[in-house]
Design a protein around this motif. Structure first.
Motif, PDB file in Angstrom:
ATOM      1  N   UNK A 181       0.812  -1.221   0.000  1.00  0.00           N
ATOM      2  CA  UNK A 181       0.000   0.000   0.000  1.00  0.00           C
ATOM      3  C   UNK A 181       0.843   1.268   0.000  1.00  0.00           C
ATOM      4  N   UNK A 182       2.169   1.124  -0.156  1.00  0.00           N
ATOM      5  CA  UNK A 182       3.046   2.297  -0.096  1.00  0.00           C
ATOM      6  C   UNK A 182       2.963   3.107  -1.379  1.00  0.00           C
ATOM      7  N   UNK A 183       3.164   4.399  -1.236  1.00  0.00           N
ATOM      8  CA  UNK A 183       3.276   5.310  -2.384  1.00  0.00           C
ATOM      9  C   UNK A 183       4.751   5.635  -2.567  1.00  0.00           C
ATOM     10  N   UNK A 184       5.262   5.433  -3.784  1.00  0.00           N
ATOM     11  CA  UNK A 184       6.649   5.739  -4.106  1.00  0.00           C
ATOM     12  C   UNK A 184       6.678   6.872  -5.120  1.00  0.00           C
ATOM     13  N   UNK A 185       7.348   7.946  -4.762  1.00  0.00           N
ATOM     14  CA  UNK A 185       7.455   9.107  -5.641  1.00  0.00           C
ATOM     15  C   UNK A 185       8.922   9.306  -6.001  1.00  0.00           C
ATOM     16  N   UNK A 186       9.246   9.180  -7.293  1.00  0.00           N
ATOM     17  CA  UNK A 186      10.581   9.501  -7.791  1.00  0.00           C
ATOM     18  C   UNK A 186      10.550  10.926  -8.326  1.00  0.00           C
ATOM     19  N   UNK A 187      11.508  11.718  -7.909  1.00  0.00           N
ATOM     20  CA  UNK A 187      11.537  13.103  -8.359  1.00  0.00           C
ATOM     21  C   UNK A 187      12.974  13.588  -8.425  1.00  0.00           C
ATOM     22  N   UNK A 188      13.195  14.639  -9.209  1.00  0.00           N
ATOM     23  CA  UNK A 188      14.498  15.301  -9.210  1.00  0.00           C
ATOM     24  C   UNK A 188      14.286  16.772  -8.893  1.00  0.00           C
ATOM     25  N   UNK A 189      15.253  17.327  -8.167  1.00  0.00           N
ATOM     26  CA  UNK A 189      15.146  18.710  -7.731  1.00  0.00           C
ATOM     27  C   UNK A 189      15.415  19.694  -8.856  1.00  0.00           C
ATOM     28  N   UNK A 190      15.933  19.200  -9.971  1.00  0.00           N
ATOM     29  CA  UNK A 190      16.176  20.014 -11.165  1.00  0.00           C
ATOM     30  C   UNK A 190      16.577  19.058 -12.272  1.00  0.00           C
ATOM     31  N   UNK A 191      16.643  19.551 -13.490  1.00  0.00           N
ATOM     32  CA  UNK A 191      17.157  18.748 -14.584  1.00  0.00           C
ATOM     33  C   UNK A 191      18.625  19.024 -14.810  1.00  0.00           C
ATOM     34  N   UNK A 192      19.108  18.696 -16.021  1.00  0.00           N
ATOM     35  CA  UNK A 192      20.522  18.887 -16.323  1.00  0.00           C
ATOM     36  C   UNK A 192      20.716  19.185 -17.791  1.00  0.00           C
ATOM     37  N   UNK A 193      21.837  19.831 -18.083  1.00  0.00           N
ATOM     38  CA  UNK A 193      22.208  20.118 -19.451  1.00  0.00           C
ATOM     39  C   UNK A 193      23.645  20.588 -19.500  1.00  0.00           C
ATOM     40  N   UNK A 194      24.169  20.843 -20.695  1.00  0.00           N
ATOM     41  CA  UNK A 194      25.575  21.222 -20.830  1.00  0.00           C
ATOM     42  C   UNK A 194      25.849  22.656 -20.408  1.00  0.00           C
ATOM     43  N   UNK A 195      27.064  22.888 -19.915  1.00  0.00           N
ATOM     44  CA  UNK A 195      27.588  24.255 -19.788  1.00  0.00           C
ATOM     45  C   UNK A 195      28.923  24.296 -20.522  1.00  0.00           C
ATOM     46  N   UNK A 196      29.113  25.369 -21.288  1.00  0.00           N
ATOM     47  CA  UNK A 196      30.338  25.522 -22.062  1.00  0.00           C
ATOM     48  C   UNK A 196      31.026  26.853 -21.807  1.00  0.00           C
ATOM     49  N   UNK A 197      30.278  27.801 -21.250  1.00  0.00           N
ATOM     50  CA  UNK A 197      30.833  29.140 -21.043  1.00  0.00           C
ATOM     51  C   UNK A 197      30.401  29.658 -19.674  1.00  0.00           C
ATOM     52  N   UNK A 198      31.245  30.468 -19.079  1.00  0.00           N
ATOM     53  CA  UNK A 198      30.907  31.171 -17.843  1.00  0.00           C
ATOM     54  C   UNK A 198      30.656  32.649 -18.152  1.00  0.00           C
ATOM     55  N   UNK A 199      29.679  33.208 -17.467  1.00  0.00           N
ATOM     56  CA  UNK A 199      29.399  34.642 -17.537  1.00  0.00           C
ATOM     57  C   UNK A 199      29.616  35.203 -16.138  1.00  0.00           C
ATOM     58  N   UNK A 200      30.596  36.072 -16.001  1.00  0.00           N
ATOM     59  CA  UNK A 200      30.973  36.595 -14.696  1.00  0.00           C
ATOM     60  C   UNK A 200      30.467  38.024 -14.553  1.00  0.00           C
ATOM     61  N   UNK A 201      29.395  38.172 -13.760  1.00  0.00           N
ATOM     62  CA  UNK A 201      28.778  39.490 -13.644  1.00  0.00           C
ATOM     63  C   UNK A 201      29.587  40.448 -12.787  1.00  0.00           C
ATOM     64  N   UNK A 202      30.450  39.949 -11.921  1.00  0.00           N
ATOM     65  CA  UNK A 202      31.312  40.883 -11.203  1.00  0.00           C
ATOM     66  C   UNK A 202      32.327  41.524 -12.143  1.00  0.00           C
ATOM     67  N   UNK A 203      32.815  40.760 -13.118  1.00  0.00           N
ATOM     68  CA  UNK A 203      33.687  41.357 -14.132  1.00  0.00           C
ATOM     69  C   UNK A 203      32.906  42.399 -14.926  1.00  0.00           C
ATOM     70  N   UNK A 204      31.689  42.054 -15.303  1.00  0.00           N
ATOM     71  CA  UNK A 204      30.844  42.996 -16.059  1.00  0.00           C
ATOM     72  C   UNK A 204      30.559  44.253 -15.236  1.00  0.00           C
ATOM     73  N   UNK A 205      30.251  44.086 -13.962  1.00  0.00           N
ATOM     74  CA  UNK A 205      29.967  45.238 -13.102  1.00  0.00           C
ATOM     75  C   UNK A 205      31.203  46.102 -12.918  1.00  0.00           C
ATOM     76  N   UNK A 206      32.382  45.461 -12.848  1.00  0.00           N
ATOM     77  CA  UNK A 206      33.630  46.219 -12.751  1.00  0.00           C
ATOM     78  C   UNK A 206      33.875  47.004 -14.027  1.00  0.00           C
ATOM     79  N   UNK A 207      33.715  46.355 -15.180  1.00  0.00           N
ATOM     80  CA  UNK A 207      33.964  47.024 -16.455  1.00  0.00           C
ATOM     81  C   UNK A 207      32.997  48.172 -16.702  1.00  0.00           C
TER      82      UNK A 207
END
Length: 557
Positions: free
Chosen positions: A254-280
């Protein structure tokens, strides 16, 4: 039972189910409700799992990131369960006589309550090593280790230096042990609610996305080598499938089993640094001294954590991720890097109008009366927000020339509640999620947009939801569901009143009314408040430093 397949995504699981490689998961998808479970913003583990444990947004529970600055950019502490300023789901359940097994759940350490946990508790990857309160029952923990071997709460294996095969072997063993732990505890313990998070699936996405998808820029020139690892990739997911099959067998009918993920996933290839942008763009000002001008000279010439890390990777020292440039230095190369890095220690806060801190484009105004050296009058804040938003929308996508920024949220659009004042003033959402914002290291690179280093995959907003058991409606799908809906839905399945201040809703569309308990009148907000004050500090100085280093090695800081 709520079983977190941390970071699991339909992009991987769906095709493998269709190919017949994951028969247990495919059967669950076919038999019960299944669909997309939206994350919260930002889709980071501390925010996401606190949302799962509370059913409330950050403005009500007070957690916005792994680190809490309290609006002081020079002071930081690691968030923990003691940072959560509202009741947890098992505390709500305990008030109605329910017992919980909770294991590996991010942000659950130290256990709440500190004494007499209502069931059995097992720590998470934010627990200090050898913590005496890592489990609520040391005798049972010893019994568990006799069954599954020395218990591992985390894995920090990294892929750099051609280490992918070893990482796969480590994560497969790590996953297998956690699945055996779930099966053991499900049979051994008395429980009404069982909540466990499988960390290995998240680590797979961070460290091995370029192996899964060899079109990733990090795989260039190594495609054949990485494709040869395909059998090991499949073995990882087959380990998950077999383990879930055994967990299902361990559950009462009678148990209920729930499978879940807290987020999905995908590729990252570049970083965007907003502190550098704010400095510039003149929003951040540096101290005007010979010492700081010297550091900026080095910074402009690429002496940054990113540059040093690239050199260390080439020298086979990939385990020294950026954390090694903070605190105690262990070798001459580290010390050289630290002596040259530009950091927030060199910012002139009395002339700085805005700064970034966080993993998903969080920007704070440096307000008078809020930050220790705030210089922006509250009356000037709305105009400054507009100025920053307008300038952000002018950042071009390097490949298409279109705007890189899709949307900028103001704090009021994302958060409400008694702790909403701790929220970032602006949160930047990029149009292309292969570009990931980075803000906890102030000047990781001297470029606004630079090649990503370290992890090759990162979080997405679309997670998974699969329900199994008589309480679920066969063939249904959640409609616009998100993480905050988990807690009220679980409480409904337990026959426990849902606190009125929860932001999530009961997912009625996936429940079978002939088997699920009838709804119980909501409690008032006062009844849902924590039973005792929650102290702020959870770690000593040494443990705090080690956990920050662990988070950096995991790619979160």
């Amino acid at each position: 039972m709520v079983l977190g397949l941390d970071g699991a995504t339909w992009d991987i699981l769906g095709p493998l189910m269709d190919e017949g490689i994951l028969p247990n998961l495919a059967a669950m998808r076919a038999e019960g409700p299944a669909g997309i479970l939206g994350s919260v913003f930002p889709p980071l583990s501390p925010v996401a799992w606190t949302g799962v444990m509370t059913g409330r947004n950050s403005g009500k529970h007070g957690v916005y990131e792994f680190l809490d600055y309290g609006h002081d950019p020079m002071q930081v502490r690691v968030n923990s369960s003691r940072s959560i300023r509202t009741e947890l789901i098992w505390e709500t359940a305990a008030r109605h006589g329910k017992k919980t097994v909770a294991g590996g759940v991010p942000m659950s350490y130290p256990p709440r309550p500190a004494k007499d946990f209502p069931g059995f508790y097992l720590g998470d990857f934010l627990s200090p090593e050898n913590a005496p309160d890592f489990s609520s029952d040391p005798a049972l923990f010893d019994e568990l280790q006799e069954a599954v071997g020395p218990y591992r709460a985390w894995s920090t294996s990294v892929h750099e230096g051609g280490n992918e095969a070893a990482v796969l072997d480590d994560l497969t063993a790590f996953l297998d042990q956690h699945l055996k732990t779930v099966e053991f505890l499900a049979r051994r313990c008395e429980w009404d609610l069982f909540l466990f998070d499988l960390m290995a699936t998240d680590r797979f996405g961070h460290e091995l996305w370029h192996v899964w998808d060899t079109a990733h820029r990090a795989a260039r020139g190594r495609e054949a080598e990485l494709k040869a690892l395909r059998p090991k990739l499949l073995a990882f997911w087959q380990t998950l499938d077999r383990g879930i099959g055994k967990v299902r067998e361990a559950l009462p009918p009678d148990a209920s089993l729930l499978l879940m993920s807290d987020h999905g996933f995908g590729p990252i290839e570049w970083y965007v640094n907003f502190n550098v942008w704010l400095l510039e763009n003149g929003f951040i000002a540096l101290e005007d001294s010979l010492y700081v001008r010297q550091k900026r000279w080095f910074y402009r010439r690429g002496v940054t954590p990113a540059g040093i890390f690239a050199l260390m990777s080439k020298l086979g020292m990939a385990n020294f991720r950026v954390s090694r440039f903070r605190g105690k230095q262990s070798n001459a190369l580290d010390r050289l890097g630290e002596s040259a890095f530009l950091s927030r220690r060199h910012i002139d806060w009395s002339r700085t109008r805005a700064f970034a801190q966080g993993n998903f484009g969080q920007i704070f105004l440096n307000l008078e009366g809020r930050q220790p050296k705030g210089c922006v009058a509250k009356s000037d804040a709305p105009a400054l927000r507009r100025e920053i938003v307008a300038a952000l929308k002018e950042i071009p996508h390097p490949e298409t020339g279109e705007p890189l920024v899709e949307r900028v949220y103001e704090s009021e659009e994302l958060y409400d509640g008694p702790h909403a004042h701790l929220a970032p003033d602006l949160t930047v959402v990029l149009r292309d999620w292969k570009y990931r914002t980075i803000g906890l290291h102030d000047f990781t690179t001297n470029k606004v947009i630079s090649p990503a280093f370290g992890p090759t995959g990162d979080h997405r907003m679309e997670g998974i939801f699969i329900g199994h058991g008589p309480a679920f409606r066969p063939g249904a799908a959640p409609a616009g569901a998100d993480l905050l809906d988990i807690a009220p839905t679980v409480l409904r399945l337990l026959g426990v009143p849902v606190p009125a201040d929860m932001d999530g809703r009961v997912l009625e569309e996936v429940l079978d009314p002939s088997h699920a308990p009838a709804p119980i009148i909501d409690e008032d907000d006062e009844a849902a408040a924590p039973a005792e004050p929650v102290p702020a500090a959870a770690y000593g100085d040494d443990d705090e430093a080690r956990i920050r280093e662990r988070l950096t090695n995991l790619g979160y800081l």
